[in-house]
Every structure is written in structure tokens, then in C-alpha cells.
Design an enzyme around this catalytic site. Structure first.
Site, short mmCIF file in Angstrom:
data_model
loop_
_atom_site.label_atom_id
_atom_site.label_comp_id
_atom_site.label_asym_id
_atom_site.label_seq_id
_atom_site.Cartn_x
_atom_site.Cartn_y
_atom_site.Cartn_z
N LYS A 30 -16.39 -86.70 46.90
CA LYS A 30 -16.98 -87.66 47.37
C LYS A 30 -16.35 -88.01 48.94
O LYS A 30 -17.20 -89.07 50.01
CB LYS A 30 -16.44 -88.78 46.66
CG LYS A 30 -16.74 -88.76 45.03
CD LYS A 30 -18.54 -89.15 45.17
CE LYS A 30 -19.41 -89.25 43.88
NZ LYS A 30 -20.88 -89.43 43.71
N TYR A 79 -13.12 -83.75 43.18
CA TYR A 79 -13.48 -84.75 42.76
C TYR A 79 -13.65 -85.71 44.00
O TYR A 79 -14.60 -86.47 44.93
CB TYR A 79 -14.21 -85.29 41.22
CG TYR A 79 -14.82 -86.11 41.72
CD1 TYR A 79 -16.31 -86.07 40.99
CD2 TYR A 79 -14.93 -88.06 41.64
CE1 TYR A 79 -17.74 -87.38 41.10
CE2 TYR A 79 -15.81 -88.91 41.49
CZ TYR A 79 -16.73 -88.66 41.02
OH TYR A 79 -17.83 -89.51 40.87
N SER A 119 -16.79 -93.48 44.72
CA SER A 119 -15.81 -93.33 43.82
C SER A 119 -14.31 -94.16 44.00
O SER A 119 -13.85 -93.59 45.66
CB SER A 119 -15.20 -92.19 42.87
OG SER A 119 -14.44 -92.25 42.16
#
Lengths: 334, 334
Positions: free
Chosen positions: B159, B155, B131
Site C-alpha cells: 500500500k 500488505y 490503509s
């Protein structure tokens, strides 16, 4: 103040402990208690100006980190690691110690913090020793503060992940972390070892002890250095610094000295004369030459410098640290 | 060829599966078997041109990943993740699924590989969906291929760590990994959701369905987009690409379209007229404005483009994908 040193029996751990023991201070604050931990039992000398205990620990073993932080140390210096070569040769061991050990430590601190309100609860300063191995070739001649991390070793990968976790746990308010990427330490005290980087110290250390040294690469090879005394200075400064200045970018390449092998040799000549330099034997080794070609040569560490981290002035200063700290200020009769 | 899709019930997982089912191909190769996994049981439609099974799985639970790779899929598409907002709100859940799930998957593949000689043993292609959340402000107006990863969410941290592990496991020869950083997907099909980024799709999707949409930010806000069809195209290309071209830098920012809200609105006007645009209601929301100000606006994805990844040409093309794929080519009567 209570201080916990993980990896206390390693070279930097011992140097840091000596400096704390001498002054009774760490990062400008009086120390009441020091806890030493390593995979080999760290030595506790007599006559210390503070309480001190040591334990022999397997960092990622269940219960280890919880026991170590039970005394709620105010500063945790995390130097424990499997070194680069071993982490590359033993994938599982490297990930177990360098990644799982670090993850378990951070998690134990978070549990101890216990979701307290900001400004409340257990909230230690955590100093994480990272490495320039977080960078992988190809890179620019000088690596800046915003260059990306593409490690080319499992060790470098594990250190980069440690940096990321440190930043996220700090951002979430579980502890107050700072990661410092150390240059190659020179002159490394002790016996020669088989690390590919060993010659950078060896070509100074062995002649300064009246012994022969092997130089396996060209004089033009450039590398990135800090003395053990500078490394200890970085740790003191990392303990003292106001981390609000870091924002959420908690990991910093430490300042260092970019120097060629030729510059090392000329500084040795100034410190110890032609007879010392004559002890360096040139034996080109294509394997080592190839490894070293993939290493970073120079850094622009504007951020760390602006935050007050200070490097060695020149190679003469680095050699002087070795002569003063390891040889009692004396050179051999050549 | 056997394909395993983790996170198969999510929007991209379903679109990918549809495209494989339609053509019987993935990345230019004929598919014999597809395994679908998600935390909710993925639907297996009738009449497929290959064997297909689905399972409802808790990725990091003991035994899950071992069972999933027991059939030795040739390509593993890892789309499974707790989304950004939830990973930020539930720290433990985010790390458990996004980090521990990924680590366990990679470890299970390494165990299945079993230290075989190069070119032997189990050696799947692993496609990891990453991402643009791996980047954190402040960043340059256009983020290049060598900009560093300083995520500002858990998050994004998870990632980034997944990317690092993917690169290291690939470098060590345990599998053949490629990580692709997806832009924000627009026009996202389905109902409006509460994601802070939801309006980027909502101001197109709702008017294209004859409904009102709320615009909480200024027309001048710029963001980074790809259509669902482009995202599926990236996955096909990631399955087909010769990874030798990547070297050890296995993670790539995917190409996208940098566009402002004003450009979205003008493309909507061209596609559906003034009456559609009139359905957009401006309701400035300082909270959303602040969140969005911290997001990347534009990328220089020279590397991915040179490797053949292709983005949407313009916002008109992105809107056309939605009208064709979700509305059967038809607009409402305004």
C-alpha cells in the site's frame, strides 16, 4: 568473504573498491573474492589481494541478477542507479533501472534463499544506497529520523520504494538488508558536471586545482555534506553492523555535515588562502537557486550516530580528504 | 461521467456502487456509465439509472488493465487488493495483486495519456484506497500527518508503494491521483471472519443480531474506526475534491473515531440495552492481544479534515449506521 558491488564503476563504487583492495578487508572481514558489475565495464587492476572479476551488465535484463548472485556473495552492495536528473528526464529508464533493477535483484535473492528455515540457506547482507531525495519540501529545518518520505522526483520515489522493499524482504527473512541515505558527496572528484548540485563541490574543487569556479547561489545557502571517504566508511560500517540493532526499521539517514556556502568558502580560505577564494566567481542563477531552495539543509541523524555511523567533523576535514586523496596532499602555486 | 470500480465485489466496492446507483451521482456529478471489475464477477442489478457492465478480472494479467481503461473512465476507484492476512501468508500473491496490479494499472493510464500536453489527453481522477497499515509500531499515541511509513506487513508495504507511485505519476501529470488511508471499518456487515481485527465489529454486530460474540482483548484496547457509510463518503469526496489543494502530497490519513472496546460496549448498551451487552463473552486470547498491541490507536488527521473529509461523530453514530443500513432500523427481541 565474497562481495558483489553493483554500480562498481561509479564514483562511490570505485572508492569502495579501492579501500577494499588496499586493506583486503570489508567491514572488518577478510575478502576472498570481489565481483564488480556496472553498465560500463569496471576496471580490474593487477596485483589484488583477492580474486576479482568484472562484468558489464544491464541490471534489469532477464538473467542478469541471477548470474550475478550465482556465486552467492556474502555481501551485496547495491549502488547501481540512474541519477536524479536523468531519472526525471527519462521516466521509463529511471523506473526500469532504479525500480525494476532493484526488484529483480531482491527477487533473485529470495529465490536463491528458497524459503529455507531461519538461519539456513542463502542469506546475504544487502546494503542499499539510498538518498536524501526520499524527502521532499516542505520539511523542517532539521529532518529527524521519523520524518515522512514525500519525494518530489522520480529518483526519490524509486529510492523510497527500494527502501520499503528492502525492509519487507528483510522482515520476511529473505536477506539481511540495510539502507543508507547518503548526503551530497563533497568534494566530488573529477570534472565539473551539469548537476544542479555541482557547484557545492565545484567551488572547492576548481580553486583547489587552481581553476575558476562559478557560484550560482547566495553564500547563505545551507546543505548537507559527506566526503567520499565518509561515504565509503558508511558502507564498511553497514557491512559490519549487527542488524538486530535496527529492528525492522532498516533504512537510515546517514550522518553528515550541515554547512553553508559561506562556511565552505571560509574553510577553503583556511586550506588554500585568499587567492584560492578569489577564483570563485559569483554568477547568481535563479533556476539553480530555485532548485536548491527545495533541498534538505540539515538532519538530526541520532539513530545512525547511535549505531556508530560517523560523519566528517567539519568542512576543513572534508577539504583535507580531497587534498590528500585526489591531489596527493599538494596544492597548486596560486 | 464514466466510473470504473476495481474491487467492486468487496464490501466497500458494493457499498459505493449502491450509493452511486441510488443517487445516480458520484462526487456530485451525474454518472452515465459504471464499469465494475473484481476477481469474482460483480452483480449488476436491474433498473439502474446509468449504463453498467461488470467483468471478472485478474488485475495483473496481461491486457486486463488496458481493456478496463479502454472506455476511458473519468474516475477510477482502485479498491482491489489481497487483504493483509493473505498477503502476509502468500508473499507472491500479495505482491502480484497489490503491487504488480497497481503498477500495471498506473502504467496503462500513463500509456493512454500518451505524453499529451498539460490539460490535454486522457487524464482521469484515480482514487487509491490505502490503509493505516502503512504505519508500523512503535508510533506515537496519535499519529500525525507527517509521521513516517514503516509498515510491518507486506500488505502495508504494498500500500505504501502504491501511494508513492500514485504521487509520482500525479506529479508527472499522467493522472490526477488521491490516496486515502481508511480506518478499520466498523460495524462491518456480514458473517464473523477470522481476521484478527474481526472482534471490533463482532462485539457490536453479533449482539445487534441477537447472537453471542467473543471479546478476546481487554476493554481498554483503543482502535481507529469509520463506518461503511463514512468510507463511502470519503470516496465521494475524493472524487469531487480539487486536488490542487493537495499539492504533491497526494496521500491522506482519513479521519476516524478513536474509541476503546469499553466505549464500543457502552454505545451498544445505549443502543440495544444490557441484554445485548450480556451477549459479549470475554475470552482473552494472548495471540490476538499481541497483534492488536502493534496497531495504531489514534490519528491526528488535521489535513484530511481541513480538506473536508468527515468522520463519524461517535460510536453511537457508527452503531446507528449499522442498524439503519443492515437491519432496516430494527433490533431483535432479546
Amino acid at each position: 568473504m565474497k562481495v558483489l558491488i553493483l554500480g562498481a564503476a561509479g564514483m562511490i563504487g570505485r572508492k569502495l573498491f579501492e579501500s577494499i583492495a588496499q586493506s583486503g578487508m570489508f567491514g572488518g572481514k577478510r575478502v576472498d573474492e570481489v565481483l564488480l558489475s556496472d553498465v560500463v565495464l569496471p576496471l580490474v587492476p593487477p596485483g589484488l589481494p583477492f580474486t576479482c572479476s568484472a562484468s558489464q551488465d544491464d541490471l534489469p535484463a532477464p538473467g542478469t541478477v541471477e548470474r550475478l548472485i550465482a556465486a552467492r556473495p556474502d555481501v551485496i552492495v547495491h549502488l547501481a542507479a540512474i541519477v536524479s536528473g536523468e531519472a526525471e528526464a527519462d521516466f521509463e529508464k529511471g523506473y526500469r533501472i532504479n525500480l525494476e533493477g532493484t526488484t529483480r535483484l531482491f527477487e533473485a535473492i529470495r529465490q536463491a534463499h528458497g524459503g529455507s528455515a531461519p538461519g539456513e540457506g542463502y542469506f546475504p547482507r544487502v546494503i542499499f544506497s539510498s538518498s536524501i531525495a526520499v524527502f521532499g519540501a516542505p520539511f523542517p529545518e532539521r529532518i529527524g529520523d521519523e520524518f515522512f518520505n514525500t519525494p518530489l522526483t522520480s529518483y526519490g520515489t524509486q529510492k523510497t520504494i527500494g527502501e520499503l522493499l528492502l525492509a519487507d524482504y528483510s522482515r520476511k527473512g529473505f536477506f539481511d538488508g540495510i539502507g543508507i541515505r547518503l548526503p551530497t558527496i563533497a568534494v566530488r572528484p573529477g570534472k565539473p558536471n551539469k548537476a544542479a548540485s555541482g557547484f557545492f563541490s565545484g567551488i572547492l574543487r576548481e580553486p583547489l586545482n587552481g581553476q575558476e569556479a562559478i557560484l550560482p547561489v547566495s553564500d547563505q545557502v545551507r546543505h548537507w555534506f559527506a566526503s567520499p571517504r565518509s561515504a565509503v566508511g558508511f558502507l564498511h560500517h553497514a557491512a559490519a553492523i549487527d542488524t538486530a540493532q535496527l529492528g525492522w526499521r532498516r533504512n537510515l539517514s546517514m550522518p553528515g555535515l550541515s554547512a553553508t556556502v559561506a562556511e565552505e568558502i571560509e574553510a577553503l580560505r583556511r586550506a588554500a588562502g585568499d587567492k584560492a577564494v578569489a577564483l570563485i566567481k559569483r554568477q547568481p542563477d535563479p533556476v539553480i537557486e530555485k532548485i536548491v531552495a527545495g533541498w534538505a539543509r540539515d538532519f538530526d541523524t541520532a539513530r545512525a550516530r547511535s549505531l556508530g555511523f560517523v560523519a566528517d567533523k567539519d568542512m576543513d576535514a572534508i577539504i583535507k580528504v580531497y587534498i590528500d586523496d585526489e591531489l596527493g596532499g599538494k596544492l597548486p602555486n596560486y
